[in-house]
Design a protein around this motif. Structure first.
Motif, PDB file in Angstrom:
ATOM      1  N   GLY A 217      -8.076  16.197   0.689  1.00  0.00           N
ATOM      2  CA  GLY A 217      -8.373  15.287  -0.405  1.00  0.00           C
ATOM      3  C   GLY A 217      -8.020  15.860  -1.763  1.00  0.00           C
ATOM      4  O   GLY A 217      -7.085  16.653  -1.870  1.00  0.00           O
ATOM      5  N   PRO A 218      -8.764  15.482  -2.790  1.00  0.00           N
ATOM      6  CA  PRO A 218     -10.030  14.759  -2.668  1.00  0.00           C
ATOM      7  C   PRO A 218      -9.854  13.265  -2.387  1.00  0.00           C
ATOM      8  O   PRO A 218      -8.860  12.710  -2.824  1.00  0.00           O
ATOM      9  CB  PRO A 218     -10.662  14.962  -4.056  1.00  0.00           C
ATOM     10  N   PRO A 219     -10.831  12.657  -1.649  1.00  0.00           N
ATOM     11  CA  PRO A 219     -11.967  13.329  -1.025  1.00  0.00           C
ATOM     12  C   PRO A 219     -11.567  13.954   0.308  1.00  0.00           C
ATOM     13  O   PRO A 219     -10.674  13.446   1.002  1.00  0.00           O
ATOM     14  CB  PRO A 219     -12.954  12.182  -0.813  1.00  0.00           C
ATOM     15  N   ALA A 220     -12.225  15.043   0.661  1.00  0.00           N
ATOM     16  CA  ALA A 220     -11.987  15.675   1.949  1.00  0.00           C
ATOM     17  C   ALA A 220     -12.567  14.803   3.058  1.00  0.00           C
ATOM     18  O   ALA A 220     -13.483  14.003   2.834  1.00  0.00           O
ATOM     19  CB  ALA A 220     -12.621  17.054   1.968  1.00  0.00           C
ATOM     20  N   VAL A 221     -12.026  14.956   4.254  1.00  0.00           N
ATOM     21  CA  VAL A 221     -12.527  14.201   5.402  1.00  0.00           C
ATOM     22  C   VAL A 221     -13.316  15.140   6.314  1.00  0.00           C
ATOM     23  O   VAL A 221     -13.119  16.356   6.280  1.00  0.00           O
ATOM     24  CB  VAL A 221     -11.367  13.548   6.186  1.00  0.00           C
ATOM     25  N   PRO A 222     -14.211  14.606   7.143  1.00  0.00           N
ATOM     26  CA  PRO A 222     -14.952  15.467   8.070  1.00  0.00           C
ATOM     27  C   PRO A 222     -14.042  16.050   9.148  1.00  0.00           C
ATOM     28  O   PRO A 222     -12.933  15.556   9.385  1.00  0.00           O
ATOM     29  CB  PRO A 222     -15.990  14.517   8.673  1.00  0.00           C
ATOM     30  N   TRP A 223     -14.509  17.083   9.797  1.00  0.00           N
ATOM     31  CA  TRP A 223     -13.729  17.786  10.810  1.00  0.00           C
ATOM     32  C   TRP A 223     -13.254  16.831  11.900  1.00  0.00           C
ATOM     33  O   TRP A 223     -12.114  16.884  12.350  1.00  0.00           O
ATOM     34  CB  TRP A 223     -14.586  18.913  11.393  1.00  0.00           C
ATOM     35  N   SER A 224     -14.150  15.927  12.333  1.00  0.00           N
ATOM     36  CA  SER A 224     -13.785  15.007  13.407  1.00  0.00           C
ATOM     37  C   SER A 224     -12.583  14.149  13.017  1.00  0.00           C
ATOM     38  O   SER A 224     -11.693  13.890  13.833  1.00  0.00           O
ATOM     39  CB  SER A 224     -14.973  14.112  13.772  1.00  0.00           C
ATOM     40  N   ALA A 225     -12.539  13.710  11.751  1.00  0.00           N
ATOM     41  CA  ALA A 225     -11.396  12.926  11.291  1.00  0.00           C
ATOM     42  C   ALA A 225     -10.149  13.791  11.187  1.00  0.00           C
ATOM     43  O   ALA A 225      -9.038  13.345  11.486  1.00  0.00           O
ATOM     44  CB  ALA A 225     -11.715  12.288   9.940  1.00  0.00           C
ATOM     45  N   ALA A 226     -10.327  15.057  10.779  1.00  0.00           N
ATOM     46  CA  ALA A 226      -9.189  15.962  10.679  1.00  0.00           C
ATOM     47  C   ALA A 226      -8.540  16.190  12.029  1.00  0.00           C
ATOM     48  O   ALA A 226      -7.313  16.299  12.142  1.00  0.00           O
ATOM     49  CB  ALA A 226      -9.643  17.288  10.071  1.00  0.00           C
ATOM     50  N   VAL A 227      -9.361  16.262  13.087  1.00  0.00           N
ATOM     51  CA  VAL A 227      -8.811  16.424  14.446  1.00  0.00           C
ATOM     52  C   VAL A 227      -7.876  15.274  14.773  1.00  0.00           C
ATOM     53  O   VAL A 227      -6.771  15.464  15.313  1.00  0.00           O
ATOM     54  CB  VAL A 227      -9.955  16.508  15.487  1.00  0.00           C
ATOM     55  N   GLU A 228      -8.278  14.060  14.409  1.00  0.00           N
ATOM     56  CA  GLU A 228      -7.450  12.892  14.730  1.00  0.00           C
ATOM     57  C   GLU A 228      -6.206  12.822  13.842  1.00  0.00           C
ATOM     58  O   GLU A 228      -5.139  12.404  14.289  1.00  0.00           O
ATOM     59  CB  GLU A 228      -8.281  11.618  14.595  1.00  0.00           C
ATOM     60  N   ILE A 229      -6.331  13.218  12.580  1.00  0.00           N
ATOM     61  CA  ILE A 229      -5.166  13.247  11.699  1.00  0.00           C
ATOM     62  C   ILE A 229      -4.102  14.176  12.258  1.00  0.00           C
ATOM     63  O   ILE A 229      -2.909  13.867  12.255  1.00  0.00           O
ATOM     64  CB  ILE A 229      -5.588  13.686  10.279  1.00  0.00           C
ATOM     65  N   GLU A 230      -4.536  15.323  12.768  1.00  0.00           N
ATOM     66  CA  GLU A 230      -3.590  16.326  13.242  1.00  0.00           C
ATOM     67  C   GLU A 230      -3.048  16.042  14.638  1.00  0.00           C
ATOM     68  O   GLU A 230      -1.971  16.520  14.994  1.00  0.00           O
ATOM     69  CB  GLU A 230      -4.255  17.706  13.222  1.00  0.00           C
ATOM     70  N   ARG A 231      -3.781  15.269  15.433  1.00  0.00           N
ATOM     71  CA  ARG A 231      -3.431  15.117  16.841  1.00  0.00           C
ATOM     72  C   ARG A 231      -2.000  14.595  17.049  1.00  0.00           C
ATOM     73  O   ARG A 231      -1.169  15.201  17.723  1.00  0.00           O
ATOM     74  CB  ARG A 231      -4.421  14.171  17.531  1.00  0.00           C
ATOM     75  N   GLY A 232      -1.694  13.456  16.448  1.00  0.00           N
ATOM     76  CA  GLY A 232      -0.388  12.839  16.673  1.00  0.00           C
ATOM     77  C   GLY A 232       0.753  13.685  16.138  1.00  0.00           C
ATOM     78  O   GLY A 232       1.817  13.784  16.767  1.00  0.00           O
ATOM     79  N   VAL A 233       0.538  14.330  14.970  1.00  0.00           N
ATOM     80  CA  VAL A 233       1.611  15.114  14.379  1.00  0.00           C
ATOM     81  C   VAL A 233       1.838  16.392  15.179  1.00  0.00           C
ATOM     82  O   VAL A 233       2.965  16.846  15.335  1.00  0.00           O
ATOM     83  CB  VAL A 233       1.308  15.447  12.903  1.00  0.00           C
ATOM     84  N   GLN A 234       0.762  16.984  15.709  1.00  0.00           N
ATOM     85  CA  GLN A 234       0.971  18.160  16.547  1.00  0.00           C
ATOM     86  C   GLN A 234       1.720  17.774  17.823  1.00  0.00           C
ATOM     87  O   GLN A 234       2.587  18.521  18.303  1.00  0.00           O
ATOM     88  CB  GLN A 234      -0.355  18.842  16.904  1.00  0.00           C
ATOM     89  N   MET A 235       1.418  16.599  18.367  1.00  0.00           N
ATOM     90  CA  MET A 235       2.158  16.151  19.547  1.00  0.00           C
ATOM     91  C   MET A 235       3.641  15.971  19.229  1.00  0.00           C
ATOM     92  O   MET A 235       4.521  16.308  20.019  1.00  0.00           O
ATOM     93  CB  MET A 235       1.570  14.836  20.083  1.00  0.00           C
ATOM     94  N   TRP A 236       3.918  15.426  18.037  1.00  0.00           N
ATOM     95  CA  TRP A 236       5.323  15.313  17.604  1.00  0.00           C
ATOM     96  C   TRP A 236       5.987  16.678  17.570  1.00  0.00           C
ATOM     97  O   TRP A 236       7.113  16.854  18.036  1.00  0.00           O
ATOM     98  CB  TRP A 236       5.382  14.675  16.223  1.00  0.00           C
ATOM     99  N   SER A 237       5.280  17.684  17.019  1.00  0.00           N
ATOM    100  CA  SER A 237       5.878  19.011  16.891  1.00  0.00           C
ATOM    101  C   SER A 237       6.068  19.670  18.249  1.00  0.00           C
ATOM    102  O   SER A 237       7.049  20.389  18.473  1.00  0.00           O
ATOM    103  CB  SER A 237       5.018  19.900  15.982  1.00  0.00           C
ATOM    104  N   LEU A 238       5.148  19.402  19.196  1.00  0.00           N
ATOM    105  CA  LEU A 238       5.312  19.950  20.542  1.00  0.00           C
ATOM    106  C   LEU A 238       6.525  19.325  21.235  1.00  0.00           C
ATOM    107  O   LEU A 238       7.306  20.013  21.892  1.00  0.00           O
ATOM    108  CB  LEU A 238       4.050  19.699  21.371  1.00  0.00           C
ATOM    109  N   GLY A 239       6.667  18.005  21.074  1.00  0.00           N
ATOM    110  CA  GLY A 239       7.818  17.340  21.672  1.00  0.00           C
ATOM    111  C   GLY A 239       9.126  17.827  21.078  1.00  0.00           C
ATOM    112  O   GLY A 239      10.138  17.983  21.785  1.00  0.00           O
ATOM    113  N   ARG A 240       9.131  18.075  19.778  1.00  0.00           N
ATOM    114  CA  ARG A 240      10.329  18.587  19.131  1.00  0.00           C
ATOM    115  C   ARG A 240      10.684  19.977  19.643  1.00  0.00           C
ATOM    116  O   ARG A 240      11.854  20.310  19.850  1.00  0.00           O
ATOM    117  CB  ARG A 240      10.106  18.633  17.618  1.00  0.00           C
TER     118      ARG A 240
END
Length: 260
Positions: A217-240
């Motif tokens: 942020g600001p505003p920062a998001v809770p950890w649980s939301a951060a997990v979901e923000i990162e999930r799809g992009v990390q999957m993209w990076s693994l596939g790459r």
């Protein structure tokens, strides 16, 4: 004027108005916006470095423009002048790549805004970081207090922005306002080494920067939301990277076998 270069994944913007301590003129503000547009559009760029000529980072908005605006501050012309300077460093703050400002000499007022708009500062030990607005008898502008607050928290933002305290480069590092303090001749080399990995992989750097912006942020998001923000992009990076990509070189020391 503004000097720009684009080399090996790094976009560099150098303020070049040394006779006025690199005060931001309207022409410079327009050129800064053009630089930001180039960085946004060019996906081969993975990092940005902002510095200045003449041993002084930036003394703020050009006082001649401030004087013109003070004659009739509610006029459309005055609003347009101040907005042009604001838009310049807001554009830097919204760059899709990690950005570093190199502060030698000093950063005052809108010049400090410009430095704080980047993701981190590298400073010289004797650089002066000064809000400057109170000393000039004017209210802070350009979201100055918010920029200070996100960098150092409420109490220190009040000391700097409301009470007019200033910090040396060494003090700024100690208080968390800057990343490192180095001698003037080491500024660019330190920044270049720091952004090397991002510059070498712009696609990934841009995605990580986007996630950092969303999460912190600001505003920062809770950890649980951060997990979901990162999930799809990390999957993209693994596939790459692909299955075979893990066998090409060993994991960096200390990262562990899984790296994830």
């Amino acid at each position: 004027m503004i000097i720009t270069s684009f080399d090996r994944g790094i976009a560099r913007m150098t303020l070049s108005n040394p006779r006025r301590k690199n005060a931001i003129t309207l022409e410079m503000a327009a050129a800064m916006e053009e630089f930001c547009a180039r960085v946004r559009a060019d996906e081969t760029i993975g990092a940005a470095v902002i510095d200045a000529e003449g041993g002084y980072f930036c003394s703020g908005a050009d006082t001649r423009d401030l004087a013109d605006s003070s004659a009739d501050p509610a006029s459309p012309e005055a609003v347009a002048r101040t907005s042009a300077v604001y838009n310049a460093f807001v554009g830097v703050g919204r760059l899709p790549v990690p950005s570093v400002s190199l502060v030698a000499g000093g950063a005052v007022g809108a010049g400090l805004n410009l430095a704080l708009a980047t993701d981190l500062l590298i400073v010289t030990p004797d650089a002066v970081l000064d809000s400057g607005f109170l000393a000039r008898g004017i209210h802070p502008g350009g979201g100055h207090l918010a920029l200070l607050g996100r960098a150092v928290g409420y109490q220190q933002a009040v000391a700097l922005g409301v009470l007019g305290a200033a910090l040396t480069g060494t003090e700024a590092v100690r208080r968390g306002l800057a990343w490192a303090a180095v001698e003037p001749g080491e500024l660019l080399g330190t920044a270049t080494r720091l952004v090397a990995k991002a510059a070498a992989d712009p696609a990934l750097a841009r995605r990580i920067k986007d996630s950092a912006t969303l999460e912190l942020g600001p505003p920062a998001v809770p950890w649980s939301a951060a997990v979901e923000i990162e999930r799809g992009v990390q999957m993209w990076s693994l596939g790459r990277k692909g299955h075979d990509g893990w066998a090409r070189k060993p994991a960096a020391p200390g990262t562990g076998a899984d790296g994830g």
